[in-house]
Design a protein around this motif. Structure first.
Motif, PDB file in Angstrom:
ATOM      1  N   UNK A 117       0.855  -1.186   0.000  1.00  0.00           N
ATOM      2  CA  UNK A 117       0.000   0.000   0.000  1.00  0.00           C
ATOM      3  C   UNK A 117       0.889   1.233   0.000  1.00  0.00           C
ATOM      4  N   UNK A 118       0.590   2.170  -0.885  1.00  0.00           N
ATOM      5  CA  UNK A 118       1.433   3.357  -0.968  1.00  0.00           C
ATOM      6  C   UNK A 118       0.633   4.589  -1.355  1.00  0.00           C
ATOM      7  N   UNK A 119       1.242   5.722  -1.091  1.00  0.00           N
ATOM      8  CA  UNK A 119       0.699   7.008  -1.511  1.00  0.00           C
ATOM      9  C   UNK A 119       1.223   7.285  -2.906  1.00  0.00           C
ATOM     10  N   UNK A 120       0.306   7.321  -3.855  1.00  0.00           N
ATOM     11  CA  UNK A 120       0.691   7.517  -5.248  1.00  0.00           C
ATOM     12  C   UNK A 120       0.939   8.981  -5.558  1.00  0.00           C
ATOM     13  N   UNK A 121       0.132   9.875  -4.948  1.00  0.00           N
ATOM     14  CA  UNK A 121       0.229  11.298  -5.270  1.00  0.00           C
ATOM     15  C   UNK A 121      -0.353  12.125  -4.135  1.00  0.00           C
ATOM     16  N   UNK A 162      -4.199   6.979  -3.546  1.00  0.00           N
ATOM     17  CA  UNK A 162      -3.507   5.817  -2.993  1.00  0.00           C
ATOM     18  C   UNK A 162      -3.481   4.676  -3.997  1.00  0.00           C
ATOM     19  N   UNK A 163      -2.617   3.701  -3.705  1.00  0.00           N
ATOM     20  CA  UNK A 163      -2.579   2.474  -4.497  1.00  0.00           C
ATOM     21  C   UNK A 163      -2.425   1.295  -3.544  1.00  0.00           C
ATOM     22  N   UNK A 164      -3.286   0.273  -3.730  1.00  0.00           N
ATOM     23  CA  UNK A 164      -3.200  -0.919  -2.902  1.00  0.00           C
ATOM     24  C   UNK A 164      -3.988  -0.845  -1.609  1.00  0.00           C
ATOM     25  N   UNK A 165      -4.677   0.265  -1.360  1.00  0.00           N
ATOM     26  CA  UNK A 165      -5.444   0.472  -0.127  1.00  0.00           C
ATOM     27  C   UNK A 165      -6.935   0.463  -0.455  1.00  0.00           C
ATOM     28  N   UNK A 166      -7.714  -0.309   0.285  1.00  0.00           N
ATOM     29  CA  UNK A 166      -9.160  -0.366   0.063  1.00  0.00           C
ATOM     30  C   UNK A 166      -9.798   0.838   0.755  1.00  0.00           C
ATOM     31  N   UNK A 167      -9.809   1.966   0.071  1.00  0.00           N
ATOM     32  CA  UNK A 167     -10.284   3.220   0.663  1.00  0.00           C
ATOM     33  C   UNK A 167     -11.764   3.139   1.001  1.00  0.00           C
ATOM     34  N   UNK A 168     -12.591   2.676   0.066  1.00  0.00           N
ATOM     35  CA  UNK A 168     -14.031   2.652   0.301  1.00  0.00           C
ATOM     36  C   UNK A 168     -14.462   1.517   1.209  1.00  0.00           C
ATOM     37  N   UNK A 210       4.891  12.471   1.030  1.00  0.00           N
ATOM     38  CA  UNK A 210       5.203  12.678  -0.387  1.00  0.00           C
ATOM     39  C   UNK A 210       4.845  11.417  -1.151  1.00  0.00           C
ATOM     40  N   UNK A 211       4.746  11.556  -2.469  1.00  0.00           N
ATOM     41  CA  UNK A 211       4.455  10.406  -3.317  1.00  0.00           C
ATOM     42  C   UNK A 211       5.474   9.304  -3.073  1.00  0.00           C
ATOM     43  N   UNK A 212       4.984   8.074  -2.988  1.00  0.00           N
ATOM     44  CA  UNK A 212       5.846   6.923  -2.745  1.00  0.00           C
ATOM     45  C   UNK A 212       5.902   6.484  -1.302  1.00  0.00           C
ATOM     46  N   UNK A 213       5.368   7.298  -0.378  1.00  0.00           N
ATOM     47  CA  UNK A 213       5.371   6.906   1.032  1.00  0.00           C
ATOM     48  C   UNK A 213       4.507   5.664   1.237  1.00  0.00           C
ATOM     49  N   UNK A 214       4.928   4.770   2.135  1.00  0.00           N
ATOM     50  CA  UNK A 214       4.100   3.605   2.435  1.00  0.00           C
ATOM     51  C   UNK A 214       2.879   3.992   3.256  1.00  0.00           C
ATOM     52  N   UNK A 215       1.814   3.227   3.082  1.00  0.00           N
ATOM     53  CA  UNK A 215       0.587   3.400   3.861  1.00  0.00           C
ATOM     54  C   UNK A 215       0.351   2.119   4.651  1.00  0.00           C
ATOM     55  N   UNK A 216       0.070   2.269   5.933  1.00  0.00           N
ATOM     56  CA  UNK A 216      -0.174   1.124   6.804  1.00  0.00           C
ATOM     57  C   UNK A 216      -1.463   1.354   7.588  1.00  0.00           C
ATOM     58  N   UNK A 217      -2.323   0.349   7.626  1.00  0.00           N
ATOM     59  CA  UNK A 217      -3.511   0.411   8.483  1.00  0.00           C
ATOM     60  C   UNK A 217      -3.072   0.025   9.889  1.00  0.00           C
ATOM     61  N   UNK A 218      -3.194   0.958  10.839  1.00  0.00           N
ATOM     62  CA  UNK A 218      -2.675   0.729  12.188  1.00  0.00           C
ATOM     63  C   UNK A 218      -3.775   0.484  13.210  1.00  0.00           C
ATOM     64  N   UNK A 219      -5.043   0.710  12.841  1.00  0.00           N
ATOM     65  CA  UNK A 219      -6.137   0.447  13.783  1.00  0.00           C
ATOM     66  C   UNK A 219      -7.436   0.260  13.015  1.00  0.00           C
ATOM     67  N   UNK A 220      -8.224  -0.728  13.440  1.00  0.00           N
ATOM     68  CA  UNK A 220      -9.571  -0.925  12.910  1.00  0.00           C
ATOM     69  C   UNK A 220     -10.529  -1.067  14.092  1.00  0.00           C
ATOM     70  N   UNK A 229      -1.373   5.063   8.874  1.00  0.00           N
ATOM     71  CA  UNK A 229      -0.099   5.779   8.980  1.00  0.00           C
ATOM     72  C   UNK A 229       0.473   5.914   7.573  1.00  0.00           C
ATOM     73  N   UNK A 230       0.806   7.141   7.202  1.00  0.00           N
ATOM     74  CA  UNK A 230       1.394   7.410   5.892  1.00  0.00           C
ATOM     75  C   UNK A 230       2.748   8.046   6.113  1.00  0.00           C
ATOM     76  N   UNK A 231       3.803   7.401   5.599  1.00  0.00           N
ATOM     77  CA  UNK A 231       5.139   7.894   5.882  1.00  0.00           C
ATOM     78  C   UNK A 231       5.480   7.655   7.337  1.00  0.00           C
ATOM     79  N   UNK A 232       6.524   8.315   7.835  1.00  0.00           N
ATOM     80  CA  UNK A 232       6.974   8.034   9.195  1.00  0.00           C
ATOM     81  C   UNK A 232       6.106   8.633  10.297  1.00  0.00           C
ATOM     82  N   UNK A 233       5.375   9.705  10.030  1.00  0.00           N
ATOM     83  CA  UNK A 233       4.731  10.447  11.109  1.00  0.00           C
ATOM     84  C   UNK A 233       3.219  10.606  11.002  1.00  0.00           C
ATOM     85  N   UNK A 234       2.696  10.823   9.798  1.00  0.00           N
ATOM     86  CA  UNK A 234       1.291  11.192   9.649  1.00  0.00           C
ATOM     87  C   UNK A 234       0.365  10.025   9.998  1.00  0.00           C
TER      88      UNK A 234
END
Length: 221
Positions: A1-5, A96-102, A163-173, A111-116
C-alpha cells in the motif's frame, strides 16, 4: 500500500459552483516534495498545506481535513467515462494504491510515511461543483450508485509530512462493521439504514453524524 500522489488545489472562480464568491479549490494537481498535513482549527479549511477549500459549509475543518481516493477506483471510472483521469481528478488530496479506501471502516487509522496518522470519518458526498468540474451528465446520481465508492474523508490524528511513494499502513480498525461505502449508501440511497450506522458515531464526521441522529430521532429508531 502506498501514496501515489499528493494533490492540492488553488482557488478558482468558475460558473459551476454555488460556493461563496463562485470560487472552488476542487481542481487539485499533484505536487512534488514533502507536503505538511496538520489538523485545521474548527472553522478552518484543508489540513493539507497549500490546498484551498472555498466552501466551508461542506468541506474542510477537523473532521474533513483530507480527502483520499484509490487509484484502483479511478481506473474503474476511466473505463466508464472513456478518458484518462490523472491523480486529483476526483478532487482528492491523496491518491492511494493498494489500499481499500471505500472498504475502510469509519474510525480506521492509517499511517502514511513516518509520522502522519489519519482517521477515516466518512465518505465524500458529491455535489454540484463536482459535477460541473467533471462535466458529466447526472454525475451525482452516477457516483452515488457506483460500487467504486466516494472516497474517504479523514481527520488528522498525528501531523506529518508526506510525499508520493510513502508507504501506507492500516494501524487500527474499530470493532464495528460500518465502512465508507456502507455509510455513504445510507446517507444517499437508503436512509432507513442511517440509525444502524450510529455504532460508528464516535468517529463519524459531524455532517453525517447529524444526519444519522436526526433520522433516528425522527423515526424513533
Amino acid at each position: 500500500m502506498e501514496l501515489l500522489s499528493v494533490n492540492v488545489g488553488r482557488p478558482r472562480t468558475v460558473d459551476y459552483t454555488n460556493a461563496p464568491g463562485g470560487r472552488t479549490g476542487i481542481d487539485k494537481r499533484p505536487v512534488d516534495g514533502p507536503v505538511l498535513i496538520t489538523a485545521p482549527a474548527p472553522g478552518g479549511a484543508s489540513g493539507v498545506a497549500g490546498d484551498a477549500v472555498c466552501d466551508l459549509r461542506f468541506h474542510g475543518g477537523p473532521d474533513r481535513a483530507v480527502h483520499a481516493f484509490a487509484r484502483e477506483d479511478m481506473e474503474v471510472w476511466e473505463g466508464e467515462l472513456g478518458r484518462p483521469l490523472p491523480p486529483g481528478s476526483f478532487g482528492e488530496n491523496l491518491t492511494t494504491r493498494g489500499l481499500d479506501v471505500n472498504g475502510a471502516l469509519i474510525g480506521e487509522r492509517w499511517r502514511i510515511g513516518p509520522d502522519l496518522v489519519l482517521e477515516v470519518t466518512g465518505g465524500r458526498i458529491p455535489c454540484r461543483t463536482f459535477a460541473g468540474f467533471v462535466q458529466e451528465d447526472a454525475w451525482v446520481r452516477r457516483l452515488n450508485r457506483s460500487p467504486a465508492g466516494p472516497g474517504a474523508l479523514l481527520r488528522v490524528i498525528e501531523p506529518g509530512e508526506v510525499r508520493a511513494g510513502d508507504p501506507v499502513e492500516v494501524v487500527h480498525r474499530p470493532a464495528h462493521p460500518i465502512t465508507v461505502t456502507r455509510l455513504h449508501h445510507a446517507a444517499t440511497a437508503d436512509r432507513s439504514l442511517l440509525p444502524s450506522t450510529l455504532v460508528a458515531a464516535e468517529w463519524m464526521e459531524s455532517g453525517l453524524l447529524a444526519l444519522a441522529r436526526n433520522h433516528a430521532e425522527k423515526y424513533g429508531e
